[in-house]
Design a protein around this motif. Structure first.
Motif, PDB file in Angstrom:
ATOM      1  N   GLN A 100      12.693   1.300  -0.590  1.00 51.21           N
ATOM      2  CA  GLN A 100      12.905   2.440  -1.488  1.00 51.21           C
ATOM      3  C   GLN A 100      13.874   2.036  -2.585  1.00 51.21           C
TER       4      GLN A 100
ATOM      5  N   ARG B 114       4.025  -8.558  -1.034  1.00 50.82           N
ATOM      6  CA  ARG B 114       3.420  -7.517  -0.190  1.00 50.82           C
ATOM      7  C   ARG B 114       4.458  -6.573   0.428  1.00 50.82           C
ATOM      8  N   VAL B 115       5.381  -6.141  -0.415  1.00 51.47           N
ATOM      9  CA  VAL B 115       6.413  -5.200   0.012  1.00 51.47           C
ATOM     10  C   VAL B 115       5.890  -3.783  -0.181  1.00 51.47           C
ATOM     11  N   LYS B 116       5.920  -2.993   0.878  1.00 57.21           N
ATOM     12  CA  LYS B 116       5.541  -1.582   0.763  1.00 57.21           C
ATOM     13  C   LYS B 116       6.696  -0.851   0.095  1.00 57.21           C
ATOM     14  N   VAL B 117       6.392  -0.160  -0.998  1.00 56.64           N
ATOM     15  CA  VAL B 117       7.416   0.558  -1.757  1.00 56.64           C
ATOM     16  C   VAL B 117       7.141   2.050  -1.673  1.00 56.64           C
ATOM     17  N   MET B 118       8.167   2.806  -1.325  1.00 58.43           N
ATOM     18  CA  MET B 118       8.047   4.257  -1.236  1.00 58.43           C
ATOM     19  C   MET B 118       7.943   4.854  -2.634  1.00 58.43           C
ATOM     20  N   ASP B 119       7.006   5.768  -2.828  1.00 61.17           N
ATOM     21  CA  ASP B 119       6.941   6.502  -4.088  1.00 61.17           C
ATOM     22  C   ASP B 119       8.205   7.345  -4.201  1.00 61.17           C
TER      23      ASP B 119
ATOM     24  N   VAL C 156       9.555   0.041   4.893  1.00 64.08           N
ATOM     25  CA  VAL C 156       9.186   0.473   3.547  1.00 64.08           C
ATOM     26  C   VAL C 156      10.431   0.392   2.678  1.00 64.08           C
TER      27      VAL C 156
ATOM     28  N   LYS D 289       4.635  -6.833  -5.406  1.00 68.72           N
ATOM     29  CA  LYS D 289       3.211  -6.914  -5.061  1.00 68.72           C
ATOM     30  C   LYS D 289       2.892  -8.290  -4.471  1.00 68.72           C
TER      31      LYS D 289
ATOM     32  N   ARG E  95       7.061  -5.301   9.968  1.00 72.30           N
ATOM     33  CA  ARG E  95       5.972  -5.001   9.027  1.00 72.30           C
ATOM     34  C   ARG E  95       5.895  -3.540   8.636  1.00 72.30           C
ATOM     35  N   ARG E  96       6.431  -2.657   9.444  1.00 75.06           N
ATOM     36  CA  ARG E  96       6.348  -1.228   9.127  1.00 75.06           C
ATOM     37  C   ARG E  96       7.429  -0.769   8.154  1.00 75.06           C
TER      38      ARG E  96
END
Length: 94
Positions: free
Chosen positions: A55, A75-80, A53, A72, A50-51
């Motif tokens: 890119q 629920r994928v965390k995307v790095m700016d 990210v 979205k 889950r942690r």
């Protein structure tokens, strides 16, 4: 490139290892990119936990409404990622 031919590939990597290499036929567009994400990147990312990210850089396929909505929804965390910074992209070395 050899004899007027070329091969386009997509890959992913993390500190834990590399994901599945995808060979791309034809022109890459947002729909094809989303298919690759669903087939290869999402399962790889889920195995990282889950942690993790994700890119990718600011290519039009990466920032399209289709791709943004998929990431979205999943629920994928995307790095700016800053525009115009290909020198910082480690995937180029993969």
């Amino acid at each position: 490139k050899h004899c007027g031919r070329s091969v386009m590939v997509w890959g992913c990597m993390s500190a834990a290892g590399t994901g599945e290499l995808q060979f791309i036929e034809g022109t890459m567009n947002a729909n094809k990119y989303c298919d690759i994400l669903k087939q290869s990147m999402i399962p790889f990312l889920r195995r990282l936990g889950r942690r993790a990210v994700f890119q990718h850089y600011n290519d039009l396929k990466h920032t399209s409404k289709t791709t943004t909505a998929l990431l979205k929804k999943l629920r994928v965390k995307v790095m700016d990622w800053p525009s115009m910074s290909p020198d910082l992209n480690p995937i180029e070395h993969l």
